[in-house]
Design an enzyme around this catalytic site. Structure first.
Site, PDB file in Angstrom:
ATOM      1  N   LYS A   1      48.307 -56.834 -36.147  1.00 28.20           N
ATOM      2  CA  LYS A   1      47.316 -55.772 -36.033  1.00 28.20           C
ATOM      3  C   LYS A   1      46.432 -56.030 -34.811  1.00 28.20           C
ATOM      4  O   LYS A   1      45.997 -57.160 -34.578  1.00 28.20           O
ATOM      5  CB  LYS A   1      46.442 -55.722 -37.296  1.00 28.20           C
ATOM      6  CG  LYS A   1      47.211 -55.450 -38.580  1.00 28.20           C
ATOM      7  CD  LYS A   1      47.648 -54.004 -38.684  1.00 28.20           C
ATOM      8  CE  LYS A   1      48.290 -53.718 -40.045  1.00 28.20           C
ATOM      9  NZ  LYS A   1      48.607 -52.295 -40.233  1.00 28.20           N
TER      10      LYS A   1
ATOM     11  N   ASP B   1      50.220 -53.047 -33.934  1.00 33.97           N
ATOM     12  CA  ASP B   1      49.788 -51.873 -34.705  1.00 33.97           C
ATOM     13  C   ASP B   1      48.286 -51.688 -34.530  1.00 33.97           C
ATOM     14  O   ASP B   1      47.503 -52.566 -34.893  1.00 33.97           O
ATOM     15  CB  ASP B   1      50.127 -52.077 -36.185  1.00 33.97           C
ATOM     16  CG  ASP B   1      49.821 -50.855 -37.043  1.00 33.97           C
ATOM     17  OD1 ASP B   1      49.256 -49.876 -36.522  1.00 33.97           O
ATOM     18  OD2 ASP B   1      50.152 -50.880 -38.243  1.00 33.97           O
TER      19      ASP B   1
ATOM     20  N   GLU C   1      52.174 -49.382 -32.419  1.00 33.01           N
ATOM     21  CA  GLU C   1      52.209 -48.422 -33.527  1.00 33.01           C
ATOM     22  C   GLU C   1      50.869 -47.711 -33.666  1.00 33.01           C
ATOM     23  O   GLU C   1      49.811 -48.342 -33.546  1.00 33.01           O
ATOM     24  CB  GLU C   1      52.543 -49.190 -34.811  1.00 33.01           C
ATOM     25  CG  GLU C   1      52.668 -48.341 -36.044  1.00 33.01           C
ATOM     26  CD  GLU C   1      53.140 -49.177 -37.231  1.00 33.01           C
ATOM     27  OE1 GLU C   1      52.808 -48.807 -38.373  1.00 33.01           O
ATOM     28  OE2 GLU C   1      53.837 -50.186 -37.018  1.00 33.01           O
TER      29      GLU C   1
ATOM     30  N   GLU D   1      53.528 -42.853 -40.039  1.00 33.74           N
ATOM     31  CA  GLU D   1      53.114 -43.132 -41.413  1.00 33.74           C
ATOM     32  C   GLU D   1      52.062 -42.153 -41.911  1.00 33.74           C
ATOM     33  O   GLU D   1      51.927 -41.944 -43.117  1.00 33.74           O
ATOM     34  CB  GLU D   1      52.615 -44.569 -41.569  1.00 33.74           C
ATOM     35  CG  GLU D   1      51.279 -44.873 -40.932  1.00 33.74           C
ATOM     36  CD  GLU D   1      50.829 -46.307 -41.182  1.00 33.74           C
ATOM     37  OE1 GLU D   1      49.942 -46.512 -42.037  1.00 33.74           O
ATOM     38  OE2 GLU D   1      51.358 -47.221 -40.532  1.00 33.74           O
TER      39      GLU D   1
ATOM     40  N   ASP E   1      57.501 -42.082 -44.060  1.00 33.39           N
ATOM     41  CA  ASP E   1      56.778 -42.644 -45.203  1.00 33.39           C
ATOM     42  C   ASP E   1      57.243 -41.901 -46.451  1.00 33.39           C
ATOM     43  O   ASP E   1      57.235 -40.669 -46.490  1.00 33.39           O
ATOM     44  CB  ASP E   1      55.270 -42.481 -45.009  1.00 33.39           C
ATOM     45  CG  ASP E   1      54.463 -43.129 -46.124  1.00 33.39           C
ATOM     46  OD1 ASP E   1      53.846 -44.172 -45.877  1.00 33.39           O
ATOM     47  OD2 ASP E   1      54.455 -42.587 -47.249  1.00 33.39           O
TER      48      ASP E   1
ATOM     49  N   HIS F   1      57.649 -46.912 -42.438  1.00 32.00           N
ATOM     50  CA  HIS F   1      56.422 -47.553 -42.910  1.00 32.00           C
ATOM     51  C   HIS F   1      56.615 -47.970 -44.361  1.00 32.00           C
ATOM     52  O   HIS F   1      57.222 -47.252 -45.148  1.00 32.00           O
ATOM     53  CB  HIS F   1      55.257 -46.560 -42.818  1.00 32.00           C
ATOM     54  CG  HIS F   1      53.996 -47.020 -43.461  1.00 32.00           C
ATOM     55  ND1 HIS F   1      53.415 -46.380 -44.535  1.00 32.00           N
ATOM     56  CD2 HIS F   1      53.195 -48.084 -43.193  1.00 32.00           C
ATOM     57  CE1 HIS F   1      52.305 -47.011 -44.888  1.00 32.00           C
ATOM     58  NE2 HIS F   1      52.151 -48.051 -44.093  1.00 32.00           N
TER      59      HIS F   1
END
Length: 403
Positions: free
Chosen positions: A182, A210, A236, A265, A288, A315
């Site tokens: 992240k 992400d 992402e 997602e 998703d 996701h």
């Protein structure tokens, strides 16, 4: 971006009048507050489902899907997006679970065994025929080692370095070769953490990043240019999930650096995916299982991704997302893409203990589920204890908070 998640789900149970007590279970993932709003929307959709025959529903699944998504009044608070679409996903996930159980097959096998015409008849092609027609979809539709997974469990924002190192080391020992970190809160901290993780996993392993929608478009390009030295496969959700042209601009700017854009997602529906594909706004498409309109709408997106030659990397995580999406990726591999090139599925190692048929990971890969259904059914005790607000867990929490 989501700083205080309380992982939750709206849980739908479809009861039947058959002697063996067959039931269908559906979920949609939420982050806590607001789940009651989704439940309200589920109850608003109930008249479309109650006292219906399963054979009639699946015999005209496209028509049933459109009943739910085009309810003359509920459509005003959508259409096909937001709370009402999350509720639609939960209801339809329960229908698919019920159908697969009735057929005695895991959901992925139910899909694989369908002839192309039956499969395509489950899809609503409204608004996407400019890129994919029903006839084209029929032409597109045509496991011993499992489906490749990547782990997000090692590198959440806020983890101290010691925890990052420990989790990375354990993941490497378990055979993981694909890792996601992240980013987006603090550039210097991102540089430090990405360097730490890249040094631990080595240059040959795959690293993804992400941002969870943190940046404006120019900021995303600038930030990722400074993280490019760590050779990420993708960034992402670099910006707002609704900004199609913004994603396209980021994708174009980062392409010379070898960084792809991944998103999906929080993509509302098949129409937004259509436009992302048309605009060349992504290099990796992330479906998703609980955000789109269940299997029906995900099928249309898988087929569009195939036509545009964009790999699908779903996701997962949350509550039950791994359990559900494994069926879709296995179907995609067997019947649509027939490829594992640049394809992998997210995996987060938590909350699986609450499911009756939990996901099975072996050597960093999803193994095809064998039990009939959509793997959506939760353990009765888990549901009873965690049900809001009268479950044991919630009673203790609310008492402690003085409510």
């Amino acid at each position: 971006m989501h700083t205080d998640p309380d992982y939750s789900a709206a849980y739908v149970v479809l009861e039947t009048d058959v002697e063996d007590g067959l039931k269908g279970y559906g979920i949609t993932f939420t982050l806590g507050r607001g789940t009651e709003v989704v439940v309200c929307a589920v109850n608003a959709l109930a008249p479309h489902v109650l006292n219906k025959d399963l054979g009639d529903i699946v015999g005209d699944f496209r028509g049933f899907y459109r009943q739910l998504t085009s309810d003359g009044q509920l459509r005003w608070i959508g259409p096909e997006k937001g709370v009402v679409h999350l509720a639609t996903a939960a209801v339809l996930n329960a229908v698919w679970d019920l159908w697969a159980k009735q057929e005695g097959k895991p959901l992925w096998k139910l899909l694989v065994d369908m002839d192309p015409q039956t499969l395509v008849s489950c899809i609503d092609f409204r608004y996407i025929t400019d890129v994919l027609t029903e006839e084209e979809a029929c032409e597109e539709q045509m496991l011993a080692h499992g489906y490749p997974a990547y782990t997000t469990s090692c590198a959440w924002l806020g983890y101290p370095d010691a925890t990052l190192k420990q989790l990375c080391s354990e993941a490497l020992k378990d055979g993981w070769t694909r890792f996601k970190v992240k980013v987006g809160a603090d550039l210097q901290d991102d540089i430090r953490r990405c360097r730490l993780i890249r040094n631990m996993i080595g240059p040959e392993k795959t690293l993804m990043m992400d941002a969870n929608q943190r940046w404006d478009v120019p900021e995303a390009v600038e930030w990722m240019t400074k993280l490019a030295e760590f050779k990420p496969l993708w960034i992402e959700e670099p910006t707002s999930p609704d900004d199609i042209l913004g994603h396209a601009a980021i994708s174009k700017a980062l392409a010379p650096l070898g960084i792809g854009v991944a998103t999906g997602e929080q993509c509302h529906n098949r129409v937004i995916f259509k436009q992302l594909l048309q605009a060349k706004a992504l290099k990796f498409l992330q479906i998703d299982s609980c955000r789109l309109g269940s299997v029906n709408e995900n099928l249309s997106v898988l087929l569009m991704a195939k036509k545009f030659d964009i790999p699908v990397c779903p996701h997962a995580g949350g509550v039950g997302l791994c359990e559900l999406v494994q069926h879709l990726i296995i179907f995609d591999f067997i019947s649509v893409s027939a490829s594992l090139q640049d394809r992998m599925c997210e995996y987060v190692d938590h909350l699986h203990e609450h499911f009756k048929y939990p996901v099975l990971i072996r050597e960093a890969s999803y193994m095809p589920p064998k039990d009939a259904g959509y793997s959506t059914e939760m353990k009765e005790d888990s549901v009873k204890r965690h049900r809001y607000p009268d479950g044991e867990v919630w009673k203790k929490l609310l008492t402690a908070q003085g409510n």
